[in-house]
Design a protein around this motif. Structure first.
Motif, PDB file in Angstrom:
ATOM      1  N   TYR A 183       0.738  -1.093   0.097  1.00 38.58           N
ATOM      2  CA  TYR A 183       0.067   0.079   0.045  1.00 38.58           C
ATOM      3  C   TYR A 183       0.846   1.216   0.007  1.00 38.58           C
ATOM      4  CZ  TYR A 183      -4.037  -2.673   1.086  1.00 38.58           C
ATOM      5  OH  TYR A 183      -5.267  -3.616   1.386  1.00 38.58           O
ATOM      6  N   GLY A 184       2.070   0.901   0.130  1.00 31.50           N
ATOM      7  CA  GLY A 184       2.946   2.179   0.255  1.00 31.50           C
ATOM      8  C   GLY A 184       3.409   2.881   1.589  1.00 31.50           C
ATOM      9  N   HIS A 185       2.992   2.001   2.636  1.00 30.50           N
ATOM     10  CA  HIS A 185       3.580   2.621   3.923  1.00 30.50           C
ATOM     11  C   HIS A 185       5.033   2.656   4.060  1.00 30.50           C
ATOM     12  CE1 HIS A 185      -0.645   3.013   5.560  1.00 30.50           C
ATOM     13  NE2 HIS A 185      -0.992   2.008   4.781  1.00 30.50           N
ATOM     14  N   SER A 186       5.681   3.463   4.884  1.00 28.54           N
ATOM     15  CA  SER A 186       6.892   3.867   4.880  1.00 28.54           C
ATOM     16  C   SER A 186       7.468   2.680   5.782  1.00 28.54           C
ATOM     17  CB  SER A 186       7.044   4.963   5.815  1.00 28.54           C
ATOM     18  OG  SER A 186       6.931   4.744   7.101  1.00 28.54           O
ATOM     19  N   PRO A 187       8.794   2.376   5.434  1.00 28.33           N
ATOM     20  CA  PRO A 187       9.824   1.464   6.087  1.00 28.33           C
ATOM     21  C   PRO A 187       9.419   1.660   7.793  1.00 28.33           C
ATOM     22  CG  PRO A 187      10.969   2.301   4.161  1.00 28.33           C
ATOM     23  CD  PRO A 187       9.685   3.183   4.396  1.00 28.33           C
ATOM     24  N   ASP A 188       9.771   2.885   8.205  1.00 25.73           N
ATOM     25  CA  ASP A 188       9.527   3.190   9.476  1.00 25.73           C
ATOM     26  C   ASP A 188       8.168   2.505  10.123  1.00 25.73           C
ATOM     27  OD1 ASP A 188      11.644   4.465   9.464  1.00 25.73           O
ATOM     28  OD2 ASP A 188      10.834   6.387   9.589  1.00 25.73           O
ATOM     29  N   ARG A 189       7.081   2.665   9.380  1.00 24.15           N
ATOM     30  CA  ARG A 189       5.945   1.722   9.655  1.00 24.15           C
ATOM     31  C   ARG A 189       5.878   0.399  10.010  1.00 24.15           C
ATOM     32  NH1 ARG A 189       2.233   2.313  12.878  1.00 24.15           N
ATOM     33  NH2 ARG A 189       1.608   4.549  12.124  1.00 24.15           N
ATOM     34  N   LEU A 190       6.736  -0.279   9.012  1.00 23.01           N
ATOM     35  CA  LEU A 190       6.902  -1.800   8.920  1.00 23.01           C
ATOM     36  C   LEU A 190       7.729  -1.980  10.095  1.00 23.01           C
ATOM     37  CD1 LEU A 190       7.473  -2.298   4.979  1.00 23.01           C
ATOM     38  CD2 LEU A 190       5.294  -2.514   6.655  1.00 23.01           C
ATOM     39  N   THR A 191       8.674  -1.300  10.284  1.00 25.69           N
ATOM     40  CA  THR A 191       9.678  -1.593  11.630  1.00 25.69           C
ATOM     41  C   THR A 191       8.835  -1.310  12.967  1.00 25.69           C
ATOM     42  OG1 THR A 191      11.707  -0.601  10.503  1.00 25.69           O
ATOM     43  CG2 THR A 191      11.763  -0.737  12.801  1.00 25.69           C
ATOM     44  N   SER A 192       8.046  -0.442  12.925  1.00 26.71           N
ATOM     45  CA  SER A 192       7.109  -0.287  14.186  1.00 26.71           C
ATOM     46  C   SER A 192       6.209  -1.561  14.226  1.00 26.71           C
ATOM     47  CB  SER A 192       6.296   1.005  13.932  1.00 26.71           C
ATOM     48  OG  SER A 192       5.202   0.987  14.745  1.00 26.71           O
ATOM     49  N   ILE A 193       5.871  -2.242  13.109  1.00 26.07           N
ATOM     50  CA  ILE A 193       4.620  -3.463  13.314  1.00 26.07           C
ATOM     51  C   ILE A 193       5.726  -4.629  14.056  1.00 26.07           C
ATOM     52  CG2 ILE A 193       3.736  -5.233  11.962  1.00 26.07           C
ATOM     53  CD1 ILE A 193       2.933  -2.693   9.991  1.00 26.07           C
ATOM     54  N   ALA A 194       6.966  -4.538  13.312  1.00 25.34           N
ATOM     55  CA  ALA A 194       7.598  -5.591  13.955  1.00 25.34           C
ATOM     56  C   ALA A 194       7.981  -5.501  15.342  1.00 25.34           C
ATOM     57  CB  ALA A 194       9.013  -5.675  12.958  1.00 25.34           C
ATOM     58  N   GLU A 195       8.292  -4.270  15.945  1.00 23.63           N
ATOM     59  CA  GLU A 195       8.526  -4.033  17.167  1.00 23.63           C
ATOM     60  C   GLU A 195       7.417  -4.560  18.122  1.00 23.63           C
ATOM     61  OE1 GLU A 195      11.163  -3.895  18.274  1.00 23.63           O
ATOM     62  OE2 GLU A 195      12.666  -2.596  16.961  1.00 23.63           O
ATOM     63  N   THR A 196       6.147  -3.863  17.542  1.00 27.36           N
ATOM     64  CA  THR A 196       5.055  -4.094  18.381  1.00 27.36           C
ATOM     65  C   THR A 196       4.685  -5.760  18.260  1.00 27.36           C
ATOM     66  OG1 THR A 196       4.041  -2.084  17.626  1.00 27.36           O
ATOM     67  CG2 THR A 196       2.423  -3.593  18.383  1.00 27.36           C
ATOM     68  N   ALA A 197       4.867  -6.275  17.280  1.00 32.83           N
ATOM     69  CA  ALA A 197       4.789  -7.947  17.342  1.00 32.83           C
ATOM     70  C   ALA A 197       5.750  -8.484  18.491  1.00 32.83           C
ATOM     71  CB  ALA A 197       4.811  -8.450  15.903  1.00 32.83           C
ATOM     72  N   PHE A 198       6.900  -8.216  18.402  1.00 37.07           N
ATOM     73  CA  PHE A 198       7.896  -8.715  19.269  1.00 37.07           C
ATOM     74  C   PHE A 198       7.538  -8.498  20.639  1.00 37.07           C
ATOM     75  CE2 PHE A 198      11.938  -8.341  21.469  1.00 37.07           C
ATOM     76  CZ  PHE A 198      12.310  -9.580  21.183  1.00 37.07           C
ATOM     77  N   ALA A 199       7.030  -7.273  21.048  1.00 29.57           N
ATOM     78  CA  ALA A 199       6.563  -6.841  22.338  1.00 29.57           C
ATOM     79  C   ALA A 199       5.573  -7.411  22.667  1.00 29.57           C
ATOM     80  CB  ALA A 199       6.422  -5.356  22.255  1.00 29.57           C
TER      81      ALA A 199
END
Length: 207
Positions: A183-199
């Motif tokens: 959808y074109g979301h930024s790499p920062d958004r994807l990093t944030s998804i990964a961090e949230t999942a990890f948490a």
């Protein structure tokens, strides 16, 4: 028809994989593959038995790369397991690199899991694609579940949690980030998804 001397099957299959990733299976013609790979139609049919044969070989090559990638990245001593899982999640949400010698795709959609992309497009009507895509998923799922078990043994993840359930959850988040990235979301958004999942991973309850 003899293969040209310069015929490099890996190069041909990587070029074909890029084409399938970009245009989809149905959107790719034999002529497109011919242009992308530099092999004539006759050579393609002789070497791979047409478009479906090229796809099968390309997916098989992808399966082999997956078998060498995530399992190696996630394997190691129990005490480093949680950190390896964290590092893997952070990398994986940004897509699957084509091969070690090819830079990651600029277009996030082109970095989506090749097996998942083909399974979504034609897997329901193509049992061979579905089976290969399942094999690709299983390799990664097993590697992630094993890493979760290692983290459990080291006391970093709740020992009562089901490692296979957590592996499915993490892979669903990773593959879902293919969609969010497309959808074109930024790499920062994807990093944030990964961090949230990890948490969200269940930690041991200390009494």
């Amino acid at each position: 028809m003899a293969r040209p001397r310069s015929f490099d099957p890996d190069h041909v299959l990587h070029a074909a994989e890029r084409q399938f990733r970009t245009s989809g299976y149905n959107g790719t013609s034999v002529d497109d593959i011919s242009t992308a790979t530099g092999l004539g139609r006759g050579s393609l049919y002789a070497a791979f038995d047409g478009k479906h044969g090229v796809l099968m070989e390309a997916m098989t090559g992808y399966f082999t790369r997956l078998g060498q990638g995530p399992p190696k990245a996630l394997a190691g001593p129990d005490e480093g397991a949680l950190e390896r899982l964290h590092a893997y999640l952070l990398r994986a949400v940004h897509g699957v690199p084509l091969t070690p010698d090819v830079p990651p795709a600029d277009d996030r959609a082109a970095a989506a899991c090749f097996a998942a992309k083909m399974a979504l497009e034609i897997g329901t009507s193509d049992p061979e694609v579905k089976r290969l895509a399942n094999d690709c998923f299983s390799v990664v799922r097993t590697a992630v579940a094993d890493c979760v078990r290692a983290a459990q043994r080291n006391g970093d993840i709740d020992p009562d949690a089901d490692p296979d359930d957590l592996a499915y959850l993490l892979l669903t988040i990773i593959r879902g980030s293919d969609v969010v990235g497309a959808y074109g979301h930024s790499p920062d958004r994807l990093t944030s998804i990964a961090e949230t999942a990890f948490a969200l991973l269940p930690r041991p309850h200390h009494h």
